[in-house]
Design a protein around this motif. Sequence first.
Motif, PDB file in Angstrom:
ATOM      1  N   GLN A  59       0.837  -1.201   0.000  1.00 38.37           N
ATOM      2  CA  GLN A  59       0.000   0.000   0.000  1.00 38.37           C
ATOM      3  C   GLN A  59       0.873   1.252   0.000  1.00 38.37           C
ATOM      4  N   THR A  60       0.296   2.336  -0.520  1.00 34.35           N
ATOM      5  CA  THR A  60       0.991   3.625  -0.455  1.00 34.35           C
ATOM      6  C   THR A  60      -0.014   4.760  -0.600  1.00 34.35           C
ATOM      7  N   TYR A  61       0.444   5.957  -0.264  1.00 34.00           N
ATOM      8  CA  TYR A  61      -0.320   7.179  -0.518  1.00 34.00           C
ATOM      9  C   TYR A  61       0.675   8.260  -0.923  1.00 34.00           C
ATOM     10  N   LEU A  62       0.445   8.838  -2.098  1.00 32.07           N
ATOM     11  CA  LEU A  62       1.295   9.903  -2.617  1.00 32.07           C
ATOM     12  C   LEU A  62       0.426  11.097  -2.981  1.00 32.07           C
ATOM     13  N   LYS A  63       0.980  12.291  -2.855  1.00 26.55           N
ATOM     14  CA  LYS A  63       0.187  13.453  -3.245  1.00 26.55           C
ATOM     15  C   LYS A  63       1.064  14.581  -3.769  1.00 26.55           C
ATOM     16  N   SER A 104      -1.026  25.367   1.914  1.00 28.45           N
ATOM     17  CA  SER A 104      -1.943  24.689   2.830  1.00 28.45           C
ATOM     18  C   SER A 104      -1.574  23.244   3.123  1.00 28.45           C
ATOM     19  N   GLY A 105      -0.842  22.609   2.219  1.00 32.57           N
ATOM     20  CA  GLY A 105      -0.564  21.186   2.357  1.00 32.57           C
ATOM     21  C   GLY A 105      -1.690  20.304   1.860  1.00 32.57           C
ATOM     22  N   TYR A 106      -2.821  20.916   1.448  1.00 32.99           N
ATOM     23  CA  TYR A 106      -3.924  20.132   0.912  1.00 32.99           C
ATOM     24  C   TYR A 106      -3.508  19.470  -0.400  1.00 32.99           C
ATOM     25  N   PRO A 107      -3.966  18.250  -0.653  1.00 28.75           N
ATOM     26  CA  PRO A 107      -3.628  17.616  -1.927  1.00 28.75           C
ATOM     27  C   PRO A 107      -4.358  18.268  -3.099  1.00 28.75           C
ATOM     28  N   VAL A 108      -3.602  18.691  -4.098  1.00 30.19           N
ATOM     29  CA  VAL A 108      -4.204  19.067  -5.370  1.00 30.19           C
ATOM     30  C   VAL A 108      -4.693  17.779  -6.041  1.00 30.19           C
TER      31      VAL A 108
END
Length: 285
Positions: A181-185, A191-195
């Motif tokens: 598993q992974t999560y990339l952004k 803001s650090g919010y994911p585009v």
Amino acid sequence: MIPANFDYVRAESVDHAIQLLQESDGEGKLIAGGHSLLPLMKFRLTEPGTLIDISRISELKSVKKEGDRVVVGAMVTHRDAANDPVIKEYIPSLASAAGQIGDMQVRNRGTVGGNIAHADPAADLPAPAIVLDAQITIQGEDGEETMDLDSFILGPLITMMPENSVVTKVSFAIPPSHTKQTYLKYFHPASGYPVVGVAAVAGTDEDGKIDYIRVGITGAGDKVFRATSVEEALMGQVPSESVIDSASGLAADDGDMGSDLFASEEYREQLCRVYTARALKSVLL
């Protein structure tokens, strides 16, 4: 940027929080970490008459494995989710996403339940949540009910949350043991919010063919979505860079892309393709 006047009360239990919501006559709002609610109050986009603090309800802070699922209390902070040994062992994509949220102050106070229940289209946790078949448990006036994430989130800041109810926990399915598993952004620098944020879970069988794959994308549009076109294109394939690149070209097909001053619809489409390919290569190659 000053909120309207409001009253403040602290709930001692879930039942007490529900009682306080009932007594507020529709003017009460629950507050936990407050990172989503307070900015809306400062812009006066919402003006609750009463803030009901649920941050000290201990029954909402546990993490445990129950059968083939990991159950995370709604008040578990992002910091604790990122470091919890059960989450890191069984659903590490959630730990990774929690560890990338905002900054240290946000991670110390923001909560798993709040991040999901607010239904912000740019929230991080819905991406791993949707690939881990998350279920949200809600307690209200008529008892307890559980909803799938996709049924719970209807659109930006819109959910199926019943009136006078509290999200008590979120449970996540544990993927097969042979998967990774992974999560990339790609995130907004201010803001650090994911585009665009991509969570991926995938694995191969004894013949080297993909036999399990889930791809979830957040930040790109009005709500999180599964990139099912990518999943269908890769299922049964032997993974390679070219195979993954080709399938990842479909990453934006299952969601409606958003557009703002920071990133156009076309730019978000390209980010979906690029980050889906990166995520899948990290778990399959």
